[in-house]
Design an enzyme around this catalytic site. Sequence first.
Site, PDB file in Angstrom:
ATOM      1  N   ARG A  13       0.852  -1.196   0.000  1.00 30.99           N
ATOM      2  CA  ARG A  13       0.000   0.000   0.000  1.00 30.99           C
ATOM      3  C   ARG A  13       0.888   1.247   0.000  1.00 30.99           C
ATOM      4  O   ARG A  13       2.040   1.220   0.421  1.00 30.99           O
ATOM      5  CB  ARG A  13      -0.931   0.035   1.209  1.00 30.99           C
ATOM      6  N   ASP A 154      -1.971  -0.406   7.407  1.00 36.62           N
ATOM      7  CA  ASP A 154      -1.318  -1.168   6.340  1.00 36.62           C
ATOM      8  C   ASP A 154      -2.067  -2.464   6.037  1.00 36.62           C
ATOM      9  O   ASP A 154      -2.310  -2.816   4.882  1.00 36.62           O
ATOM     10  CB  ASP A 154       0.132  -1.491   6.726  1.00 36.62           C
TER      11      ASP A 154
HETATM   12  C1  GLA Z   1       3.705   2.409   9.553  1.00 38.79           C
HETATM   13  C2  GLA Z   1       2.657   1.722  10.440  1.00 38.79           C
HETATM   14  C3  GLA Z   1       1.266   2.296  10.156  1.00 38.79           C
HETATM   15  C4  GLA Z   1       1.252   3.823  10.223  1.00 38.79           C
HETATM   16  C5  GLA Z   1       2.398   4.412   9.400  1.00 38.79           C
HETATM   17  C6  GLA Z   1       2.525   5.908   9.561  1.00 38.79           C
HETATM   18  O1  GLA Z   1       3.478   2.089   8.214  1.00 38.79           O
HETATM   19  O2  GLA Z   1       2.664   0.342  10.212  1.00 38.79           O
HETATM   20  O3  GLA Z   1       0.339   1.734  11.056  1.00 38.79           O
HETATM   21  O4  GLA Z   1       1.283   4.268  11.548  1.00 38.79           O
HETATM   22  O5  GLA Z   1       3.650   3.810   9.723  1.00 38.79           O
HETATM   23  O6  GLA Z   1       1.437   6.563   9.027  1.00 38.79           O
END
Ligand code: GLA
Length: 340
Positions: A13, A154
């Site tokens: 993603r 994510d």
């Molecule tokens: C990582 C974490 C997500 C989110 C992002 C920042 O990807 O896994 O949960 O907090 O950082 O937006």
Amino acid sequence: MSSLRVRAHAPGRVNLIGGHVDYAGGMVLPMAIQLGTTVVAQRGHDRVALRSVSEDEPAVLALEPVDPTTVTPRWASYVAAVLAELASREGIVGEVTTTIPIGTGLSSSAALEVAVALALLGPDAMEGLDRVRLAQQCQRAELAASGVPCGIMDQLASLCGAEGQALLLDCTTLVTRLVPVPDDVAFVVIDSGQPRTLAGSGYAQRRAEVEAAAAVLGPLPGLDVAVLDGLEDPILRRRARHVITEHRRVLQFVDALAAGDRDGAGALMRESHESLRHDHEVTTDVLDALVEDLCARPGVFGARLTGGGWGGGVIAMTEPGALQEGWTVRPSAGATVEAL
Ligand code: GLA
């Protein structure tokens, strides 16, 4: 025991806007992308044995749960954590491949968790699959494997993606709204060249700071910045200001996209980066210079850090074809598993 051969695919993603607000219960706007991780495996085994084309050592695990942090090689700890979380009584034997560049903030670990989970669950589980629940299980697996108390974004993005659509996720209610991605813009991810891992970074500390601010002010998303006067600690005030303003920027960005206001949407991405830089302090000089450089190029509407920070990638919104480098990412369908 069935001995069905399956292919499970989970997309990576990219987060268009809404950085470090998922764990505060705010709005985020990721999209599942065409780069992803695939597991092709035979089900019905009494163990898990997966080879990965990008790793030297395989993941070989008994079905009995183990502490994922004791598992080697490193990537196998994610497999072990998913296995334990699902309490699967059937193993899989097969191969993992991925097109996601590792460490660029495109959620390679979430895609691995989701693809392994779906291969373990099998095609029969697709009908009526509770994608939110599975995302939560994979989020817990991520914490167990890496020690990083990540949010839900994510795993939910990988599971709920839709062709041509970004996902507006409300991280309090976990309700998803599809947001069409206009075809007169391109989203391009550029790697900063600073490899990133959130384990050992300030991620857990940021989350703790945001929770400390919320313990005084209540849930931060939706509050007015005037309430920040109620926080004495200047660090907590900055962290809370980031969450409050970033949550609002996500909603404004969705409106700008819908109105065809590319300059307005780009400006919000730049503001998001500035907030991640000065208030949340999760960027680096290299990332800041990259964003500045990209924003000065013709045909670039805006750019910001994507992913957790302290390195990794930057996402730029551009006129289609304006940038020659990087990965042009396209909104893609969510994770699936099928019989072969
Ligand atoms: C990582 C974490 C997500 C989110 C992002 C920042 O990807 O896994 O949960 O907090 O950082 O937006």
